[in-house]
Design a protein around this motif. Sequence first.
Motif, PDB file in Angstrom:
ATOM      1  N   ALA A  50      -2.459  -8.103   1.119  1.00  0.00           N
ATOM      2  CA  ALA A  50      -2.611  -7.272  -0.375  1.00  0.00           C
ATOM      3  C   ALA A  50      -2.785  -8.242  -1.500  1.00  0.00           C
ATOM      4  O   ALA A  50      -3.555  -8.293  -2.285  1.00  0.00           O
ATOM      5  CB  ALA A  50      -1.609  -6.451  -0.638  1.00  0.00           C
ATOM      6  N   ARG A  51      -1.772  -9.473  -1.328  1.00  0.00           N
ATOM      7  CA  ARG A  51      -1.679 -10.333  -2.649  1.00  0.00           C
ATOM      8  C   ARG A  51      -2.911 -11.384  -2.514  1.00  0.00           C
ATOM      9  O   ARG A  51      -3.646 -11.374  -3.544  1.00  0.00           O
ATOM     10  CB  ARG A  51      -0.485 -11.238  -2.399  1.00  0.00           C
ATOM     11  CG  ARG A  51      -0.124 -12.040  -3.669  1.00  0.00           C
ATOM     12  CD  ARG A  51       0.723 -13.363  -3.225  1.00  0.00           C
ATOM     13  NE  ARG A  51       0.095 -14.317  -2.346  1.00  0.00           N
ATOM     14  CZ  ARG A  51      -0.765 -15.136  -2.468  1.00  0.00           C
ATOM     15  NH1 ARG A  51      -1.204 -15.171  -3.844  1.00  0.00           N
ATOM     16  NH2 ARG A  51      -1.452 -15.957  -1.571  1.00  0.00           N
ATOM     17  N   ARG A  79      -9.487  -1.287   2.860  1.00  0.00           N
ATOM     18  CA  ARG A  79      -9.014  -0.077   2.139  1.00  0.00           C
ATOM     19  C   ARG A  79      -7.445  -0.215   2.921  1.00  0.00           C
ATOM     20  O   ARG A  79      -6.577   0.424   2.087  1.00  0.00           O
ATOM     21  CB  ARG A  79      -9.788   1.184   2.695  1.00  0.00           C
ATOM     22  CG  ARG A  79      -9.164   2.446   2.768  1.00  0.00           C
ATOM     23  CD  ARG A  79     -10.076   3.534   3.392  1.00  0.00           C
ATOM     24  NE  ARG A  79      -9.536   4.661   3.390  1.00  0.00           N
ATOM     25  CZ  ARG A  79     -10.107   5.817   3.551  1.00  0.00           C
ATOM     26  NH1 ARG A  79     -11.232   5.984   3.881  1.00  0.00           N
ATOM     27  NH2 ARG A  79      -9.349   6.949   3.636  1.00  0.00           N
ATOM     28  N   PHE A  80      -7.345  -0.226   4.129  1.00  0.00           N
ATOM     29  CA  PHE A  80      -6.036  -0.081   4.631  1.00  0.00           C
ATOM     30  C   PHE A  80      -4.858  -0.740   4.117  1.00  0.00           C
ATOM     31  O   PHE A  80      -3.891  -0.430   3.678  1.00  0.00           O
ATOM     32  CB  PHE A  80      -5.994  -0.717   6.396  1.00  0.00           C
ATOM     33  CG  PHE A  80      -4.483  -0.789   6.866  1.00  0.00           C
ATOM     34  CD1 PHE A  80      -3.992   0.165   7.200  1.00  0.00           C
ATOM     35  CD2 PHE A  80      -3.898  -2.116   6.824  1.00  0.00           C
ATOM     36  CE1 PHE A  80      -2.546   0.112   7.737  1.00  0.00           C
ATOM     37  CE2 PHE A  80      -2.841  -2.288   7.262  1.00  0.00           C
ATOM     38  CZ  PHE A  80      -2.006  -1.004   7.724  1.00  0.00           C
ATOM     39  N   VAL A  81      -5.369  -2.315   3.575  1.00  0.00           N
ATOM     40  CA  VAL A  81      -4.261  -3.050   2.848  1.00  0.00           C
ATOM     41  C   VAL A  81      -4.025  -2.646   1.580  1.00  0.00           C
ATOM     42  O   VAL A  81      -2.788  -2.495   1.110  1.00  0.00           O
ATOM     43  CB  VAL A  81      -5.027  -4.284   3.005  1.00  0.00           C
ATOM     44  CG1 VAL A  81      -3.913  -5.167   1.916  1.00  0.00           C
ATOM     45  CG2 VAL A  81      -5.079  -5.203   4.348  1.00  0.00           C
ATOM     46  N   GLU A 128      -0.327  -1.294   0.558  1.00  0.00           N
ATOM     47  CA  GLU A 128       0.323  -1.775  -0.428  1.00  0.00           C
ATOM     48  C   GLU A 128       0.769  -0.666  -1.482  1.00  0.00           C
ATOM     49  O   GLU A 128       1.982  -0.516  -1.868  1.00  0.00           O
ATOM     50  CB  GLU A 128      -0.299  -2.790  -1.396  1.00  0.00           C
ATOM     51  CG  GLU A 128       0.478  -3.631  -2.408  1.00  0.00           C
ATOM     52  CD  GLU A 128      -0.357  -4.059  -3.675  1.00  0.00           C
ATOM     53  OE1 GLU A 128      -1.619  -3.317  -3.902  1.00  0.00           O
ATOM     54  OE2 GLU A 128       0.014  -5.166  -4.104  1.00  0.00           O
ATOM     55  N   ALA A 129       0.275   0.097  -1.886  1.00  0.00           N
ATOM     56  CA  ALA A 129       0.324   1.220  -2.800  1.00  0.00           C
ATOM     57  C   ALA A 129       1.661   2.133  -2.158  1.00  0.00           C
ATOM     58  O   ALA A 129       2.544   2.630  -3.049  1.00  0.00           O
ATOM     59  CB  ALA A 129      -0.843   2.199  -3.028  1.00  0.00           C
ATOM     60  N   ASP A 130       1.603   2.146  -0.907  1.00  0.00           N
ATOM     61  CA  ASP A 130       2.755   3.133  -0.464  1.00  0.00           C
ATOM     62  C   ASP A 130       4.051   2.268  -0.138  1.00  0.00           C
ATOM     63  O   ASP A 130       5.041   2.989  -0.250  1.00  0.00           O
ATOM     64  CB  ASP A 130       2.382   3.690   1.092  1.00  0.00           C
ATOM     65  CG  ASP A 130       1.245   4.725   1.025  1.00  0.00           C
ATOM     66  OD1 ASP A 130       0.881   5.189  -0.051  1.00  0.00           O
ATOM     67  OD2 ASP A 130       0.684   4.783   1.883  1.00  0.00           O
ATOM     68  N   HIS A 131       3.813   1.052  -0.006  1.00  0.00           N
ATOM     69  CA  HIS A 131       5.014   0.536   0.493  1.00  0.00           C
ATOM     70  C   HIS A 131       5.696  -0.698  -0.648  1.00  0.00           C
ATOM     71  O   HIS A 131       6.950  -0.828  -0.661  1.00  0.00           O
ATOM     72  CB  HIS A 131       4.633  -0.357   1.607  1.00  0.00           C
ATOM     73  CG  HIS A 131       4.529   0.277   2.762  1.00  0.00           C
ATOM     74  ND1 HIS A 131       3.244   1.053   2.957  1.00  0.00           N
ATOM     75  CD2 HIS A 131       5.409   0.950   3.812  1.00  0.00           C
ATOM     76  CE1 HIS A 131       3.409   1.736   4.327  1.00  0.00           C
ATOM     77  NE2 HIS A 131       4.743   1.428   4.586  1.00  0.00           N
ATOM     78  N   ILE A 182      -6.386   7.617  -6.916  1.00  0.00           N
ATOM     79  CA  ILE A 182      -6.586   6.134  -6.755  1.00  0.00           C
ATOM     80  C   ILE A 182      -7.107   5.516  -7.784  1.00  0.00           C
ATOM     81  O   ILE A 182      -6.743   4.333  -8.415  1.00  0.00           O
ATOM     82  CB  ILE A 182      -7.452   5.829  -5.418  1.00  0.00           C
ATOM     83  CG1 ILE A 182      -6.694   6.252  -4.180  1.00  0.00           C
ATOM     84  CG2 ILE A 182      -8.102   4.383  -5.404  1.00  0.00           C
ATOM     85  CD1 ILE A 182      -7.572   6.138  -2.991  1.00  0.00           C
ATOM     86  N   VAL A 183      -8.257   5.998  -8.441  1.00  0.00           N
ATOM     87  CA  VAL A 183      -8.650   5.642  -9.594  1.00  0.00           C
ATOM     88  C   VAL A 183      -7.703   5.677 -10.729  1.00  0.00           C
ATOM     89  O   VAL A 183      -7.307   4.709 -11.386  1.00  0.00           O
ATOM     90  CB  VAL A 183     -10.038   6.348  -9.978  1.00  0.00           C
ATOM     91  CG1 VAL A 183     -10.587   5.638 -11.312  1.00  0.00           C
ATOM     92  CG2 VAL A 183     -11.090   6.641  -8.981  1.00  0.00           C
TER      93      VAL A 183
END
Length: 447
Positions: free
Chosen positions: A51-52, A94-96, A100-103, A172-173
């Motif tokens: 993600a970074r 999209r997965f990453v 990241e948003a979840d974790h 998400i937006v």
Amino acid sequence: VALGYDEETAVAEAQRCIQCKKRPCVQGCPVGVDIPEFIGRVAERDFAEAARILKTKNSLPAVCGRVCPQEDQCEKYCTLTKKFGSVAIGRLERFVADWEADHAEHPGHVEALIKPEPTGYKVAVIGSGPSGLTLAGDLARMGHAVTIFEAFHKPGGVLVYGIPEFRLPKSIVQREVDYIQSLGVEVKTDAVMGRMASIKELMEEKGFHAVFIGVGAGLPSFMNIPGENLVGVYSANEFLTRANLMKAYRPDSPTPIKVGKNMVTVGGGNVAMDAARTAKRLGAEHSYIVYRRAREQMPARAEEIEHAEEEGIEFRLLCNPLQILGDDKGRVVGMECIRMELGEPDDSGRRRPVPVKGSEFVIDCEVVIMSIGSGANPLLTKTTEGLELNKWGNIVADPETGATSIPGVYAGGDIVTGAATVIEAMGAGRLAAEAINKYLWEECKKD
Ligand code: FAD
Ligand code: SF4
């Protein structure tokens, strides 16, 4: 709709990447994401680092992972494309971003906590689409005071008013807008610039040192055929805005939408697919796409066409509308079309559709949605003296910097290029942010 990957699928897909030395996929990415690097981290299950890496080049990965036409960009150039099928770069992105948003402890936005020293420069951003949001985030990270002026009551541009929830969840937006605001960007909604204040006023009276124009290409086109003023005819822009932004599907909506048993969308692009699929979700028994060329010439993404087909959208290809038919109360009751066949190639290289004499027929319908393109809205540009426009009304701007004919005024996204893509608009925002930063330090005097 695409549901996204779970961890196991993402890791398995990432392990297909052969980490090419020449990195052809990166050359296909308009913002130069370090694709093999982030995919490599996914393969090793280091999702936080993935993600970074992703976010150093792309500030809206959860959006891009969902809506970018990857098959024409990074995935088109992937070494594996021809023999085995490309690595699913978009799905991994999209997965990453979602992981990241979840974790992550501070979802997505660890760097937001590091506030730069204020520079004392003020920048106005007109329009809150992907170009304006990207630029605002970049300039805020450089320490400038940024204010976004948005005409609608919600920021996000086409990401909120155009692309439907089933393709891009609005939460998400909002997450991305929250992030930009956490950097200190002020967002003023219901602010129609060109009406409420001119660019000259922003710069001379309100103290903004530079202005970025990212107002998009939201002016709908019509076919100019008889019947387009009947009740039940919408532009795709209005139809989608009512459904997405004004929540017209709710019974208590102040701006309802007409839903028919049969609804026809005219056009073959992504916007047409979104409109026809929205019509189906609103309750149309038959949602048709009428398009004057053949399937292989449709400009929409292959994936969008496939999904529309799977959902039961009925395609009437090689058909052109002649007129919209109404009843004595001025309401739509049908659309007369003519069948077409493909003739010689035209200037675009595509075979020109030619009407087949005597093949007219009527589609019974109560709603018609025109989705044949959109152009530059003149509201702001016409009230800005000295701003150079091209013959279509788009702003003339330097492709490397976004600089317009007025010093200190920059532009990017659809208002410059005509209707294009999210990632291109973001790329333009990023370039203009760098140019504005340089302009502020080198050419602009603080009061
Ligand atoms: P926009 O996103 O158009 O935003 C401009 C903003 O400026 C708007 O919020 C508008 O309200 C505001 N504004 C306008 N005038 C003023 C004013 N005078 N004062 C203040 N604010 C103003 N691209 C993809 O890559 N993938 C897709 O799947 C895709 N699907 C699409 C589906 C639809 C229905 C539509 C319409 C477009 C789609 N696109 C897609 C195209 C993509 O969304 C655009 O290219 C992109 O959003 C352009 O970004 P932008 O920043 O130039 O402006
Ligand atoms: Fe991996 Fe394809 Fe990029 Fe090669 S081109 S590094 S296989 S994603």
